[in-house]
Enzyme design. Structure first.
Site, PDB file in Angstrom:
ATOM      1  CG  ASP A 143      33.214  47.246  36.954  1.00 34.56           C
ATOM      2  OD1 ASP A 143      33.600  45.936  36.305  1.00 34.56           O
ATOM      3  OD2 ASP A 143      31.932  47.323  36.471  1.00 34.56           O
ATOM      4  CG  HIS A 144      37.882  44.086  34.646  1.00 41.62           C
ATOM      5  ND1 HIS A 144      37.460  42.521  34.840  1.00 41.62           N
ATOM      6  CD2 HIS A 144      38.913  44.440  35.190  1.00 41.62           C
ATOM      7  CE1 HIS A 144      38.421  42.115  35.480  1.00 41.62           C
ATOM      8  NE2 HIS A 144      39.437  43.134  35.708  1.00 41.62           N
ATOM      9  CE1 TYR A 169      26.838  45.179  32.282  1.00 44.29           C
ATOM     10  CE2 TYR A 169      26.929  42.967  31.534  1.00 44.29           C
ATOM     11  CZ  TYR A 169      26.504  44.174  31.441  1.00 44.29           C
ATOM     12  OH  TYR A 169      25.739  44.787  30.309  1.00 44.29           O
ATOM     13  CG  HIS A 170      33.905  41.833  35.549  1.00 44.77           C
ATOM     14  ND1 HIS A 170      34.800  41.780  34.487  1.00 44.77           N
ATOM     15  CD2 HIS A 170      32.981  40.981  35.530  1.00 44.77           C
ATOM     16  CE1 HIS A 170      34.294  40.972  33.716  1.00 44.77           C
ATOM     17  NE2 HIS A 170      33.339  40.406  34.261  1.00 44.77           N
ATOM     18  N   GLY A 171      31.971  44.535  39.566  1.00 44.96           N
ATOM     19  CA  GLY A 171      32.151  45.175  40.515  1.00 44.96           C
ATOM     20  C   GLY A 171      32.683  44.453  41.734  1.00 44.96           C
TER      21      GLY A 171
END
Length: 514
Positions: free
Chosen positions: A294-295, A448-450
């Site tokens: 994730d980021h 929120y970039h799983g």
């Protein structure tokens, strides 16, 4: 007629279902754990409009460990959309797609069929780019509208941010979705007006009238059904009962958290995990749930000197850090000025009724990897999420550099003239190496970039879960069509690239069914 069962109506699953049902020879059952809003008048404003991210309504209620060991920091909320459209129905509607450098990382892991040149037709197919749709790199006939706010549509603070970046000799970037985009410019958004171009309101809106699409909402998937190593259906909870749906072809598109959970609940995953929870082994696949990425972002929050009716993120800076250059990386950092409510960005901030702006320092090319694993053999119990931010020694110094740059911009004209007060971090924290490290470890949050928890790779790659055709290795008749198959999290966020994966899987499945 071939019957395809798809679990998850988010970005990848929605795109896949819509494309397959264009052919009347394919019957599709699309299963979604959350509610559906089939008629325009039923769509809540929080789902339709991207004024803010919607992180409370229609959410899975997940929590994640951001740092290791787990006691290093309390588990934090990890918002994911639980409704038709998935997270595409509740996100910030950032319409940025993977770059050539992102896709090169896939090729470097043996995935030659996923080069930028080979995925570009699918990016073009999904786009209705209202600015560059008539160029070779973009599309204008797709279901998802892509737009960029003009400079005269930016807030005063956003214009001042861009001017500060240009003063520091960062180049102007006209198209952030160009293959080699770098510099400061308008962030692409998947919007029509202020409405999100989610899979709910694009792909599935177009597909709803087709008799060969059956959408089952409020139906949580429990597991994939196997006969030997062949997937033959899924088991779901619906109306208080456990039901089974048989299919000729089974696709998991439940996202980077729930797809690996479902595989493990079904007997596909690390042998030790399946043994620990007494789950019969269908296929021992050690990569399931591993490589999760994730980021991380670190916020600088300031109060604006005057109110603005402009919300959201209108522009941003994409650049390569000093350490990134030494590592051979490109565009490893982003700074995005956002006027979303900080609460929707997972930050507990009381601005006292004042309007705030957040400079998001985002590590766009992290090297740290985490994992997703089972907490229980009960499908109703959430999985364990270990994001494992900052575990790679190259990540924290790059974030430190980015936070220093954000603070430098915030305390220099012309941007400083737009703010009254920096809430945090203060200058003393930024100037103190120990204090800055503590600040980053205390505030680093999920963008929120799983992704990447069931990554793609060749058959001799023990860490891979799917092959280049997105078929789960070691079993038959099971595919994955979501962000979990990514090799590395894209620098340009995840939603549009997940649409691309759904688009491409539609072609791959057609070939498999013919």
């Amino acid at each position: 007629m071939s019957h395809v069962v798809i679990v998850g109506a988010g970005s990848g699953g929605g795109a896949l279902a819509a494309r397959l049902t264009e052919n009347p020879d394919y019957e599709v059952t699309l299963v979604e754990a959350g509610p559906d809003f089939p008629r325009d008048e039923e769509v809540p404003d929080s789902v339709r409009y991207a004024y803010e991210m919607s992180v409370d309504e229609h959410d899975w209620g997940l929590r994640a460990y951001f740092l290791e060991p787990p006691e290093a920091r309390e588990p934090q909320p990890y918002p994911r959309g639980r409704l038709v459209g998935g997270s595409s129905s509740v996100n910030a509607a950032m319409g940025a797609r993977a770059t050539a450098a992102d896709m090169r990382s896939w090729v470097d892991c043996g995935n030659t069929e996923w080069s930028y040149e080979k995925v570009l037709p699918y990016f073009r197919r999904l786009e209705n780019d209202r600015d560059y749709g008539d160029t070779a790199e973009h599309g204008q006939d797709g279901p998802v509208s892509i737009m960029r706010y003009r400079e005269d549509q930016w807030s005063d603070a956003a214009r001042a941010f861009a001017a500060s970046c240009i003063d520091r000799r960062f180049p102007v970037c006209e198209d952030m979705n160009a293959w080699d985009a770098v510099g400061v410019g308008s962030v692409p958004r998947n919007l029509t007006g202020d409405a999100r171009e989610s899979s709910l309101l694009t792909y599935l809106r177009a597909a709803r009238g087709r008799p060969n699409l059956k959408l089952i909402s409020d139906a949580a998937c429990r597991r994939v059904l196997f006969e030997g190593t062949r997937a033959v259906g899924v088991e779901i909870d619906l109306d208080g009962k456990v039901r089974q749906i048989a299919g000729d072809h089974i696709v998991l598109a439940a996202g980077a958290i729930h797809t690996p959970q479902l595989l493990m609940l079904s007997g596909v995953g690390p042998h030790e995990t399946l043994d620990r929870f007494g789950i019969p082994v269908v296929c021992a696949r050690g990569g399931v749930g591993r490589n999760f990425q994730d980021h991380p972002f670190v916020p600088l929050v300031a109060l604006l000197s005057r109110r603005s009716d402009v919300v959201g993120a209108r522009n941003g800076l994409r650049y390569t850090s000093t350490l990134g250059k030494e590592l051979g990386l490109v565009n490893d950092m982003m700074v995005i000025p956002s006027q979303f409510d900080p609460a929707t960005m997972n930050m507990d901030i009381d601005a006292g009724g004042r309007q705030a702006i957040t400079l998001v320092s985002l590590l766009a090319r992290p090297r740290s990897r985490g994992w997703v694993t089972l907490a229980s053999a009960d499908p109703r119990e959430a999985p364990e999420i270990h994001v494992n931010f900052l575990s790679d020694p190259a990540d924290e110094p790059r974030l430190e550099e980015c936070v220093r740059l954000a603070h430098e911009i915030a305390t220099s004209s012309p941007f400083k003239d737009e703010i009254d007060e920096i809430l945090f971090p203060d200058a003393a924290t930024v100037d103190d190496p120990v204090g800055l490290k503590a600040f980053i470890r205390g505030t680093a949050n999920t963008a929120y970039h799983g992704s990447c928890s069931c990554r793609i790779g060749p058959s001799d790659d023990a860490a891979a879960v799917v092959d280049q055709r997105l078929s789960v290795q070691g079993v038959e008749n099971l595919w994955i069509g979501d962000a979990s198959v990514m090799v590395s999290v894209p620098t340009a966020l995840t939603n549009i690239t997940a649409y691309m994966i759904g688009e491409r899987l539609a072609d791959l499945l057609r070939e498999a069914m013919n």
